[in-house]
Design a protein around this motif. Sequence first.
Motif, PDB file in Angstrom:
ATOM      1  N   GLU A 156       0.841  -1.191   0.000  1.00 46.87           N
ATOM      2  CA  GLU A 156       0.000   0.000   0.000  1.00 46.87           C
ATOM      3  C   GLU A 156       0.879   1.246   0.000  1.00 46.87           C
ATOM      4  N   GLY A 157       0.461   2.257  -0.756  1.00 45.00           N
ATOM      5  CA  GLY A 157       1.187   3.517  -0.773  1.00 45.00           C
ATOM      6  C   GLY A 157       1.773   3.836  -2.139  1.00 45.00           C
ATOM      7  N   GLN A 158       2.574   4.894  -2.176  1.00 44.68           N
ATOM      8  CA  GLN A 158       3.175   5.350  -3.420  1.00 44.68           C
ATOM      9  C   GLN A 158       4.312   4.434  -3.838  1.00 44.68           C
TER      10      GLN A 158
ATOM     11  N   THR B  99       0.476  -3.901   4.369  1.00 41.17           N
ATOM     12  CA  THR B  99      -0.811  -3.925   5.054  1.00 41.17           C
ATOM     13  C   THR B  99      -1.232  -5.388   5.180  1.00 41.17           C
ATOM     14  N   TRP B 100      -1.498  -5.803   6.419  1.00 40.79           N
ATOM     15  CA  TRP B 100      -1.791  -7.207   6.698  1.00 40.79           C
ATOM     16  C   TRP B 100      -3.283  -7.428   6.878  1.00 40.79           C
ATOM     17  N   TYR B 101      -3.765  -8.556   6.328  1.00 43.77           N
ATOM     18  CA  TYR B 101      -5.172  -8.948   6.434  1.00 43.77           C
ATOM     19  C   TYR B 101      -5.258 -10.324   7.088  1.00 43.77           C
TER      20      TYR B 101
ATOM     21  N   GLU C 236      -4.344  -4.551   9.437  1.00 39.33           N
ATOM     22  CA  GLU C 236      -3.247  -3.965  10.197  1.00 39.33           C
ATOM     23  C   GLU C 236      -2.305  -3.224   9.248  1.00 39.33           C
ATOM     24  N   ARG C 237      -2.357  -1.912   9.293  1.00 36.92           N
ATOM     25  CA  ARG C 237      -1.451  -1.100   8.483  1.00 36.92           C
ATOM     26  C   ARG C 237      -0.158  -0.885   9.261  1.00 36.92           C
ATOM     27  N   THR C 238       0.980  -1.020   8.571  1.00 35.30           N
ATOM     28  CA  THR C 238       2.280  -0.891   9.227  1.00 35.30           C
ATOM     29  C   THR C 238       3.134   0.120   8.472  1.00 35.30           C
ATOM     30  N   ASP C 239       4.253   0.498   9.082  1.00 35.69           N
ATOM     31  CA  ASP C 239       5.232   1.335   8.394  1.00 35.69           C
ATOM     32  C   ASP C 239       6.410   0.500   7.893  1.00 35.69           C
TER      33      ASP C 239
END
Length: 202
Positions: free
Chosen positions: A103-105, A112-114, A190-193
């Motif tokens: 996810e992201g640019q 991003t975990w599901y 769960e969104r992570t960096d």
Amino acid sequence: MCNLYKMRANVAEVGQLFGARADVGANFGEEVYPGYPGLVVAEGTARTMTWGFPLTLKGKQGQALKPKTVNNAREDKLATPFWRDSFVKRRCLIPVTAWAEAEGQKGRMTRTWYSLAGAELFAVAGIWRPTHEWGDAYSMVMVDGCPQMADVHDRMPVVLAPDDWSRWLAAEPDEAFALCRPCPYPLTVERTDQAWVRSRGT
């Protein structure tokens, strides 16, 4: 498409949950990438196979190249020659704790975990076949993404309820195919960096 997932249970725990014999020599990592070993339940046994079917490639001069890893099978392609025999004869369950999407640019994507809400471990639909290149290999079956994934990806693995595990493994192809649908159950997101990395597969 899924190119990374986690599986945190050991082989004995998987065998107990799925009512399968446990291959005590199974060796796999907690994070599973295409081209690496992952645990599956097939033919009554929880054992490792390589994630991804080998696709034979040739160079411009007709020379054999390193096979490409095809780790996901679209449900609308299961009747094509590449997948048909495995779908009809060799379906398996893939134990999963969570799967990741990028996810992201571009260049700054994160993981991003599901996962299935309320479940420490769940089953994803898979198919498998023996290969000359990597031994037994498996692939995840993919369908359109559910609404909870709409802002990240338009495809997702087939998540199976426990009541459907035996149907996926043993039912006639038409009945098994009816299970190939977007997940109707709530997901935990769960969104992570943590930076997304390219597949480590072959």
